[in-house]
Design a protein around this motif. Structure first.
Motif, PDB file in Angstrom:
ATOM      1  N   LEU A  20     -60.738 106.039 -15.431  1.00 35.28           N
ATOM      2  CA  LEU A  20     -59.829 105.466 -16.429  1.00 35.28           C
ATOM      3  C   LEU A  20     -59.265 104.106 -16.023  1.00 35.28           C
ATOM      4  O   LEU A  20     -58.826 103.934 -14.882  1.00 35.28           O
ATOM      5  N   ASP A  21     -59.285 103.146 -16.954  1.00 36.11           N
ATOM      6  CA  ASP A  21     -58.467 101.941 -16.808  1.00 36.11           C
ATOM      7  C   ASP A  21     -57.269 102.157 -17.742  1.00 36.11           C
ATOM      8  O   ASP A  21     -57.396 102.068 -18.967  1.00 36.11           O
ATOM      9  N   VAL A 156     -70.872  95.534 -13.430  1.00 41.50           N
ATOM     10  CA  VAL A 156     -71.046  96.622 -12.448  1.00 41.50           C
ATOM     11  C   VAL A 156     -69.741  97.410 -12.321  1.00 41.50           C
ATOM     12  O   VAL A 156     -69.726  98.642 -12.361  1.00 41.50           O
ATOM     13  N   GLU A 157     -68.629  96.676 -12.197  1.00 46.99           N
ATOM     14  CA  GLU A 157     -67.309  97.305 -12.063  1.00 46.99           C
ATOM     15  C   GLU A 157     -67.049  98.240 -13.259  1.00 46.99           C
ATOM     16  O   GLU A 157     -66.561  99.364 -13.096  1.00 46.99           O
ATOM     17  N   CYS A 158     -67.393  97.789 -14.463  1.00 51.32           N
ATOM     18  CA  CYS A 158     -67.175  98.602 -15.675  1.00 51.32           C
ATOM     19  C   CYS A 158     -68.113  99.808 -15.717  1.00 51.32           C
ATOM     20  O   CYS A 158     -67.704 100.910 -16.087  1.00 51.32           O
ATOM     21  N   LEU A 159     -69.394  99.595 -15.335  1.00 49.19           N
ATOM     22  CA  LEU A 159     -70.350 100.708 -15.364  1.00 49.19           C
ATOM     23  C   LEU A 159     -69.975 101.786 -14.345  1.00 49.19           C
ATOM     24  O   LEU A 159     -70.183 102.976 -14.576  1.00 49.19           O
ATOM     25  N   LEU A 160     -69.417 101.370 -13.199  1.00 47.07           N
ATOM     26  CA  LEU A 160     -69.020 102.349 -12.183  1.00 47.07           C
ATOM     27  C   LEU A 160     -67.919 103.269 -12.705  1.00 47.07           C
ATOM     28  O   LEU A 160     -67.720 104.364 -12.185  1.00 47.07           O
ATOM     29  N   ARG A 161     -67.204 102.816 -13.739  1.00 45.95           N
ATOM     30  CA  ARG A 161     -66.151 103.658 -14.336  1.00 45.95           C
ATOM     31  C   ARG A 161     -66.618 104.357 -15.611  1.00 45.95           C
ATOM     32  O   ARG A 161     -65.897 105.170 -16.170  1.00 45.95           O
TER      33      ARG A 161
END
Length: 789
Positions: A20-21, A156-161
């Motif tokens: 979650l962000d 990448v940062e978004c896909l990891l979440r």
């Protein structure tokens, strides 16, 4: 909200924190959060990162005592687009999110390579369904403000979440659609983990082999309709009547025989396949129906052939449809096959459908046509389809098998040293395709030669630089980077990467070196260490070092064949991107090493005495040929896309050559973020070259050597470019005009020798085909059966 839900949310908090962000859902949770708490969470994200912000959010959330906060939390997740997390919390089942963990680990590991090879803007349209809409906007913003590498890091940062269970597969499809080299490392299918990389000779550089068909005016299906409005000069047309040699090529197939058709590039083999197809469909009685499948290896060729077949057959009342890797997810292959008379497929679609039982057997078809059938070998999808066919043939099945037609400009000779061995090789290809007849033009050779004219061939040995300071400096930087990589290998201790860590005896600035980089990266994917943080750190460092080594290797290849200035610009652009992205300690160190040498590199590249002698020779040939014939049309073949860009700049900045107004044609595959042409761009480039008299030269990678037919091209220059005999016949087939010439320019005597061997092999191939055609058909069939068994 029950006490149990509160306990569960506490128990599963790690999943929520990783996914979650909270800043994306706070606006939907206003009733339960005070303004100062919202600001505190926002500040935590800005200062410490998203996971810390999610932790703080959960702490505040679990302190809520008001009625309805849990339902409010679930609704907020739904509104923001967290469908996977919503489902997991509602059912308290996190298995789907847990199953993504191995892909997250792999992506973390591959992140340095992802950011240097993937253009996030290209794949965002496909990936948007796996991301929150705000994340998509942020990725676009970062690309605009900080560059593509920074945008790739953000992705990448978004896909990891990402909480969408299909994101690994969607990423694979998006990468394959863009023909990104990164797709080789992004393994979704567990069975594919041990696929060996193809080892190439240095003079068989693997550039993109996309095929775009351009037929000469009298028998054209013109591509320009897709990129610009049709004009009177470029009508979309099919031939009014076939030529005699084309009818000759159809004869065995019309008799129902499995046939391999071998005829030169540009003589209208597609039209031959239309004639065979039409005859085949018309021969069935009213109550029965034929069903044809036509295979095209590459996506642009698939689209082209689908349009040609639709135009031709729909007027005759037949139904035509197609499925490719791009559309396979959204359509039912089973229904397309069932409801149409002619189906155009990329071959992997049929391989997958036979494997999963969507299509029960090849008996659903009555005719299969394999375009560029010389590819039927080893693990190629064509061979997988034909294994299935031969299993059915030899397995005693009573179901009827479809007729098979193969089309090629050259069957090749494999490793054959003499005619007998070449005949064996061709027999194996025929056995793979179950064809007992090879059709070539014999009775109408004069007519064929008027259409498929063979240009004169010239070999020119050109000189290389005698001293090369640029290469010395870059090689030193590569040695330093290798020793940094070596120290990482040493850290692995007992964990070995087999021969991958053996760096010595590798030539910088070659395709073999690029292959070594790929093999290191593939081996690195499966490194397992007890300490996972250590494993992640080591793998990330190795990917960083190898991606920098790749850029240096590219620069050396540009320097070898073009100007030092262009090679240096290539590296400066790369390091500028590195600076604007994450720029961790390792990258800072590598950038510092490069910048320490920058002044010397600038000085060396500006020194006119370091001009590349190969370029002088190329300039001489171009000036000479355009002096003799100012209307000349030239294709200049080079090995890599980076070289295409460098030679285009060189021609434009050269006062004696700028009148050539060069166009470029490269594949869609991304070897780095800034190159690769989309299909519409390829079509526009071809259209401009054909119709714009000012564009006198087209600089191309091997995208142009299979299948593009550019009428009246009278000069082909192979610039340090040579491949196997199949490639030679196809590139030469581009020089179509009477009086056309083909020059091979190289500083390597071995390359000239190899091309002479290719000419010998072509003669050997033709001789072998002639001999096989004298065989009794029953004898040939028996020979093929023995090979199949």
């Amino acid at each position: 909200m029950s006490a149990e839900d509160r306990r569960n949310l506490h128990a599963f908090r790690d999943y929520v924190v990783k996914t979650l962000d909270p800043t994306y859902i706070l606006s939907h949770m206003a009733p339960w959060f005070k303004d100062d708490e919202v600001q505190h969470i926002q500040a935590e994200k800005n200062n410490k990162g998203t996971m810390e912000a999610a932790s703080l959010f959960l702490k505040f959330l679990l302190e809520r005592q008001e009625e309805g906060w849990f339902r409010g939390f679930l609704d907020a997740l739904g509104h923001a687009g967290y469908s996977g997390l919503y489902e997991a919390i509602e059912t308290w089942d996190f298995q789907k999110i847990e199953s993504l963990e191995e892909y997250r680990s792999l992506l973390k590991r591959l992140q340095p390579e992802f950011k240097t090879t993937v253009n996030p803007k290209d794949i965002l349209p496909e990936m948007s369904q796996c991301l929150i809409s705000q994340e998509c906007e942020e990725i676009i913003q970062v690309c605009s403000n900080k560059g593509l590498m920074a945008g790739a890091e953000k992705m990448v940062e978004c896909l990891l979440r990402s909480d969408k269970e299909n994101w690994p597969k969607t990423l694979k499809l998006a990468l394959e659609m863009e023909e990104s080299k990164f797709s080789e490392l992004w393994i979704v299918d567990k069975d594919a983990k041990n696929v060996e990389p193809k080892v190439l000779e240095d003079d068989e550089m693997e550039t993109s082999d996309i095929q775009i068909f351009y037929k000469e005016e009298p028998e054209c299906q013109n591509l320009s309709q897709n990129s610009s409005p049709p004009s009177a000069a470029s009508p979309t047309c099919m031939p009014l009547k076939p030529r005699n040699y084309q009818l000759e090529l159809t004869l065995p197939a019309k008799e129902g025989k499995n046939t391999l058709i071998c005829a030169p590039t540009g003589c209208g083999k597609t039209f031959v396949s239309l004639l065979i197809c039409e005859h085949h469909l018309k021969k069935f009685p009213q109550e029965q129906k034929g069903k044809v499948v036509f295979f095209a290896i590459h996506l642009p060729l698939y689209e082209q052939q689908k349009s040609i077949f639709s135009d031709y057959f729909e007027k005759l009342g037949y139904k035509v449809a197609g499925v490719s890797g791009v559309t396979a997810e959204t359509v039912s292959v089973e229904q397309i096959v069932e409801n149409n008379d002619i189906i155009i497929l990329t071959p992997q679609i049929l391989v997958n459908s036979l494997r999963n039982g969507t299509i029960p057997s090849l008996s659903v078809f009555t005719l299969m046509i394999f375009d560029e059938c010389h590819n039927t070998g080893k693990n190629h999808p064509y061979n997988m389809i034909m294994f299935n066919y031969i299993d059915q043939k030899l397995g005693g099945s009573s179901d009827p098998l479809p007729q098979v037609i193969g089309l090629t400009a050259s069957v090749g000779t494999g490793d054959a040293k003499n005619t007998n061995e070449a005949m064996e090789y061709i027999c194996k290809l025929c056995a793979s395709l179950d064809t007992a007849v090879i059709a070539t033009v014999k009775d109408n050779l004069e007519e064929l030669e008027e259409v498929a004219y063979k240009p004169q061939k010239f070999f020119r040995k050109v000189e290389s630089r005698t001293t090369d300071r640029f290469k010395c400096i870059i090689s030193q930087l590569m040695r330093e980077t290798e020793s940094l990589a070596k120290s990482i290998f040493d850290e692995l201790g007992t964990v070995t990467l087999e021969n991958v860590s053996q760096i010595q005896n590798r030539s910088f600035g070659t395709q073999k070196y690029e292959q070594w980089i790929v093999s290191v990266q593939k081996a690195c994917m499966v490194v397992q260490l007890p300490d996972k943080d250590e494993e992640s750190r080591i793998c990330k460092a190795l990917y960083l070092y190898t991606s920098h080594l790749r850029k240096y290797n590219d620069a050396l290849m540009i320097n070898e064949h073009a100007r030092m200035k262009d090679a240096l610009d290539y590296l400066k652009d790369f390091f500028a991107e590195v600076r604007s992205a994450g720029f961790d300690e390792t990258e800072q160190d590598l950038t510092r090493r490069f910048e320490e040498k920058l002044k010397e590199l600038e000085s060396v590249s500006m020194d006119l005495s370091n001009e590349n002698p190969k370029l002088k020779d190329l300039s001489f040939i171009l000036q000479e040929e355009y002096h003799l014939n100012p209307e000349s049309r030239t294709i200049l073949f080079v090995k890599t896309r980076a070289l295409v860009d460098a030679l285009k700049k060189w021609i434009e900045e050269n006062s004696e050559l700028s009148f050539l107004n060069p166009g470029i044609l490269t594949g869609r595959g991304k070897t780095n973020q800034n190159t690769g042409m989309t299909l519409p761009a390829q079509k526009c480039a071809l259209d401009a070259f054909r119709t714009d008299g000012d564009k006198k030269i087209l600089i191309a990678t091997s995208v142009a050597d299979e299948g593009i037919d550019i009428a009246e091209c009278n000069l082909v220059i192979l610039y340090e470019y040579v491949g196997n005999v199949i490639r030679m016949i196809q590139t030469r087939g581009r020089g179509r005009a009477k009086g056309s010439k083909c020059f091979l320019l190289t500083s390597n005597a071995d390359v000239i020798e190899k091309e002479k061997i290719n000419i010998y092999k072509e003669n050997m191939m033709n001789e072998s085909i002639l001999r096989l055609q004298t065989w009794n058909e029953a004898v040939f069939k028996e020979k093929i059966l023995q090979i199949q068994i």
